[in-house]
Scaffold this active site. Structure first.
Site, PDB file in Angstrom:
ATOM      1  N   ASP A 245       0.759  -1.308  -0.003  1.00 55.18           N
ATOM      2  CA  ASP A 245       0.039  -0.032  -0.102  1.00 55.18           C
ATOM      3  C   ASP A 245       0.911   1.301  -0.160  1.00 55.18           C
ATOM      4  O   ASP A 245       1.647   1.261   0.892  1.00 55.18           O
ATOM      5  CB  ASP A 245      -1.166   0.024   1.296  1.00 55.18           C
ATOM      6  CG  ASP A 245      -1.954   1.270   1.311  1.00 55.18           C
ATOM      7  OD1 ASP A 245      -1.653   2.234   0.643  1.00 55.18           O
ATOM      8  OD2 ASP A 245      -2.516   1.330   2.246  1.00 55.18           O
ATOM      9  N   VAL A 246       0.823   2.053  -1.132  1.00 55.66           N
ATOM     10  CA  VAL A 246       1.901   3.083  -1.257  1.00 55.66           C
ATOM     11  C   VAL A 246       1.614   3.950  -0.312  1.00 55.66           C
ATOM     12  O   VAL A 246       2.525   5.294  -0.224  1.00 55.66           O
ATOM     13  CB  VAL A 246       2.166   3.586  -2.744  1.00 55.66           C
ATOM     14  CG1 VAL A 246       2.612   2.279  -3.739  1.00 55.66           C
ATOM     15  CG2 VAL A 246       0.877   4.178  -3.196  1.00 55.66           C
TER      16      VAL A 246
ATOM     17  N   ASN B 264       3.760   2.478 -10.295  1.00 53.03           N
ATOM     18  CA  ASN B 264       2.869   2.472 -11.162  1.00 53.03           C
ATOM     19  C   ASN B 264       1.251   2.645 -10.430  1.00 53.03           C
ATOM     20  O   ASN B 264       0.481   2.403 -11.002  1.00 53.03           O
ATOM     21  CB  ASN B 264       2.744   1.070 -11.945  1.00 53.03           C
ATOM     22  CG  ASN B 264       1.735   0.751 -12.958  1.00 53.03           C
ATOM     23  OD1 ASN B 264       1.382   1.907 -13.461  1.00 53.03           O
ATOM     24  ND2 ASN B 264       1.149   0.066 -13.166  1.00 53.03           N
TER      25      ASN B 264
ATOM     26  N   TYR C  15      -6.468  14.000 -11.403  1.00 53.38           N
ATOM     27  CA  TYR C  15      -5.793  12.978 -11.828  1.00 53.38           C
ATOM     28  C   TYR C  15      -4.649  13.580 -12.784  1.00 53.38           C
ATOM     29  O   TYR C  15      -3.510  13.235 -12.647  1.00 53.38           O
ATOM     30  CB  TYR C  15      -6.385  11.838 -12.720  1.00 53.38           C
ATOM     31  CG  TYR C  15      -5.684  10.955 -13.319  1.00 53.38           C
ATOM     32  CD1 TYR C  15      -5.167   9.731 -12.820  1.00 53.38           C
ATOM     33  CD2 TYR C  15      -5.311  11.167 -14.854  1.00 53.38           C
ATOM     34  CE1 TYR C  15      -4.238   8.877 -13.160  1.00 53.38           C
ATOM     35  CE2 TYR C  15      -4.472  10.013 -15.370  1.00 53.38           C
ATOM     36  CZ  TYR C  15      -4.131   8.891 -14.615  1.00 53.38           C
ATOM     37  OH  TYR C  15      -3.326   8.090 -15.312  1.00 53.38           O
TER      38      TYR C  15
ATOM     39  N   LYS D 259      -0.439  13.625 -12.247  1.00 50.82           N
ATOM     40  CA  LYS D 259       0.429  13.185 -13.353  1.00 50.82           C
ATOM     41  C   LYS D 259       1.584  14.343 -13.725  1.00 50.82           C
ATOM     42  O   LYS D 259       2.644  13.980 -14.062  1.00 50.82           O
ATOM     43  CB  LYS D 259      -0.359  12.470 -14.445  1.00 50.82           C
ATOM     44  CG  LYS D 259      -1.017  11.249 -13.869  1.00 50.82           C
ATOM     45  CD  LYS D 259      -0.220  10.231 -13.282  1.00 50.82           C
ATOM     46  CE  LYS D 259      -0.791   8.950 -12.914  1.00 50.82           C
ATOM     47  NZ  LYS D 259       0.184   7.951 -12.715  1.00 50.82           N
TER      48      LYS D 259
END
Length: 182
Positions: A4-5, A31, A107, A111
């Site tokens: 779990d990042v 990712n 999002y 990014k």
């Protein structure tokens, strides 16, 4: 193994497991990514923002830092951050680009941050290739399988960056066709 990042303990446990079983990491692929709540922009909250940034950006910092000692044991260490053309200022203003037609404030901004984080890590981590990949509009759960590329096509840039030689460069942003516009 699961990781779990967004959780320091989970990331530390994953790094410890790899250290115990492998001793090093040659390629780290960051990712993890989420879109967040799908609501009109005016309904987004600070908590929505924190959730997306915690996974998509802070997760990269957390995982990279935990795995750096293992990367430094490799003869050809590389980090591949999965970004998106949707975080590119050029592509989101190009009417011929898919990214110009999609509105996803959290999002896309996350990014853009991933791509900039990549350039900064590339400068800060000499001896480690750090690059970003744009998988393109790939049919995955993230977009309800509406993407125009297969998962295999979407991984082309990631595989390229993970397997190329040390002389290929660092601080780059590519898609399956080559260098990507920022």
């Amino acid at each position: 193994m699961q990781i779990d990042v967004t959780d320091d303990a989970s990331v530390a446990a994953a790094a410890a497991d790899v250290r115990a079983h492998e001793g090093r990491v040659d390629v780290l692929i960051n990712n993890a990514g989420i879109v967040g709540r799908r609501v009109p922009a005016e309904e987004l909250t600070g908590d929505d923002t924190l959730e997306v940034l915690q996974t998509n950006v802070v997760g990269i910092v957390r995982v990279t830092n935990a795995f750096l000692p293992l990367l430094r044991k490799s003869e050809r260490p590389a980090i591949v951050n999965v970004s998106s053309g949707m975080g590119s200022f050029s592509l989101t203003h190009d009417p011929d680009s898919v990214g110009s037609k999609i509105v996803s404030p959290l999002y896309t901004s996350s990014k853009a941050a991933v791509t900039m984080l990549t350039t900064q890590y590339a400068k800060a981590l000499p001896g480690i290739r750090v690059n970003a990949a744009d998988p393109g509009y790939t049919a995955t759960d993230l977009n309800g399988h509406r993407g125009t590329q297969t998962v295999t096509e979407g991984t082309d840039a990631i595989v390229t960056l993970a397997t190329e030689g040390m002389d290929a460069g660092t601080g780059r942003f590519i898609d399956r066709f080559g260098p990507q516009r920022w």
